[in-house]
Every structure is written in structure tokens, then in C-alpha cells.
Scaffold this motif. Structure first.
Motif, PDB file in Angstrom:
ATOM      1  N   ASP A  35       0.846  -1.204   0.000  1.00 19.92           N
ATOM      2  CA  ASP A  35       0.000   0.000   0.000  1.00 19.92           C
ATOM      3  C   ASP A  35       0.878   1.249   0.000  1.00 19.92           C
ATOM      4  O   ASP A  35       1.153   1.814   1.056  1.00 19.92           O
ATOM      5  CB  ASP A  35      -0.923   0.007   1.210  1.00 19.92           C
ATOM      6  N   PRO A  36       1.337   1.687  -1.189  1.00 22.23           N
ATOM      7  CA  PRO A  36       2.219   2.856  -1.265  1.00 22.23           C
ATOM      8  C   PRO A  36       1.609   4.141  -0.716  1.00 22.23           C
ATOM      9  O   PRO A  36       2.326   5.080  -0.410  1.00 22.23           O
ATOM     10  CB  PRO A  36       2.507   2.992  -2.767  1.00 22.23           C
ATOM     11  N   TRP A  43       2.563   8.847  -5.327  1.00 27.47           N
ATOM     12  CA  TRP A  43       3.728   8.069  -5.753  1.00 27.47           C
ATOM     13  C   TRP A  43       3.333   6.708  -6.312  1.00 27.47           C
ATOM     14  O   TRP A  43       2.396   6.075  -5.846  1.00 27.47           O
ATOM     15  CB  TRP A  43       4.671   7.839  -4.586  1.00 27.47           C
ATOM     16  N   MET A  44       4.079   6.264  -7.325  1.00 27.72           N
ATOM     17  CA  MET A  44       3.935   4.923  -7.864  1.00 27.72           C
ATOM     18  C   MET A  44       5.281   4.231  -7.697  1.00 27.72           C
ATOM     19  O   MET A  44       6.309   4.738  -8.150  1.00 27.72           O
ATOM     20  CB  MET A  44       3.550   4.971  -9.347  1.00 27.72           C
ATOM     21  N   ASP A  59      16.295   0.872  -1.665  1.00 32.52           N
ATOM     22  CA  ASP A  59      15.251  -0.016  -1.120  1.00 32.52           C
ATOM     23  C   ASP A  59      13.989   0.040  -1.966  1.00 32.52           C
ATOM     24  O   ASP A  59      13.477  -0.977  -2.407  1.00 32.52           O
ATOM     25  CB  ASP A  59      14.932   0.348   0.320  1.00 32.52           C
ATOM     26  N   LEU A  60      13.476   1.259  -2.148  1.00 32.82           N
ATOM     27  CA  LEU A  60      12.261   1.461  -2.939  1.00 32.82           C
ATOM     28  C   LEU A  60      12.475   2.666  -3.859  1.00 32.82           C
ATOM     29  O   LEU A  60      12.986   3.680  -3.432  1.00 32.82           O
ATOM     30  CB  LEU A  60      11.052   1.725  -2.040  1.00 32.82           C
ATOM     31  N   LEU A  61      12.031   2.520  -5.101  1.00 29.92           N
ATOM     32  CA  LEU A  61      12.144   3.590  -6.081  1.00 29.92           C
ATOM     33  C   LEU A  61      10.737   3.944  -6.534  1.00 29.92           C
ATOM     34  O   LEU A  61       9.951   3.076  -6.890  1.00 29.92           O
ATOM     35  CB  LEU A  61      12.985   3.134  -7.270  1.00 29.92           C
ATOM     36  N   ALA A  62      10.410   5.242  -6.479  1.00 32.18           N
ATOM     37  CA  ALA A  62       9.057   5.685  -6.829  1.00 32.18           C
ATOM     38  C   ALA A  62       9.124   6.928  -7.699  1.00 32.18           C
ATOM     39  O   ALA A  62      10.113   7.649  -7.702  1.00 32.18           O
ATOM     40  CB  ALA A  62       8.252   5.975  -5.576  1.00 32.18           C
ATOM     41  N   ILE A  63       8.039   7.159  -8.443  1.00 28.08           N
ATOM     42  CA  ILE A  63       7.883   8.414  -9.196  1.00 28.08           C
ATOM     43  C   ILE A  63       6.559   9.026  -8.789  1.00 28.08           C
ATOM     44  O   ILE A  63       5.627   8.338  -8.367  1.00 28.08           O
ATOM     45  CB  ILE A  63       7.938   8.190 -10.724  1.00 28.08           C
ATOM     46  N   ALA A  64       6.502  10.347  -8.934  1.00 30.27           N
ATOM     47  CA  ALA A  64       5.274  11.072  -8.619  1.00 30.27           C
ATOM     48  C   ALA A  64       4.541  11.376  -9.913  1.00 30.27           C
ATOM     49  O   ALA A  64       5.129  11.597 -10.929  1.00 30.27           O
ATOM     50  CB  ALA A  64       5.590  12.366  -7.889  1.00 30.27           C
TER      51      ALA A  64
END
Length: 64
Positions: A35-36, A43-44, A59-64
Motif C-alpha cells: 500500500d504505497p 507516488w507509484m 530499497d524502494l524507487l518511486a515516481i510522482a
């Protein structure tokens, strides 16, 4: 001077939530992957445990 904040359970008799700890960083990562919106609804998540060009790891890579 330290600043104290609390998160409250609301209702007729508001109560501060108790402080707790997660068992591991991996558990937190799994929670965010499931559940981001825990972090942001903007964010995705596009990567998990991604290696970088300088031989580091994200650890985690996200884009807005």
C-alpha cells in the motif's frame, strides 16, 4: 527543548496511540509495497531493491 508529538485515536474519549517498533526494515518495505499510499497517494513504486550505477542499492524507487 524537545518537542513531543502523538497520534491519537479519536472518539468520545481520545487516547494517544502507544509507541511500537517494527520487527524489521523488510516488514516496512513489504507494507509500503502492498500500500504505497502509506507514504503518498501521489507516488507509484517502480522498483524494489534496485542496484545503482555506483554499486549502491535503493530499497524502494518511486515516481510522482
Amino acid at each position: 527543548m524537545p518537542v513531543h508529538h502523538a497520534i491519537w485515536r479519536i472518539g468520545e474519549n481520545p487516547q494517544p496511540l502507544t509507541i511500537s517498533k517494527l520487527a524489521s526494515e523488510q516488514l516496512l518495505e513489504k507494507m509500503i509495497l502492498n500500500d504505497p499510499t502509506i507514504l503518498s497517494d501521489q507516488w507509484m513504486i517502480i522498483g524494489h531493491q534496485e542496484y545503482t550505477f555506483d554499486k549502491g542499492r535503493i530499497d524502494l524507487l518511486a515516481i510522482a
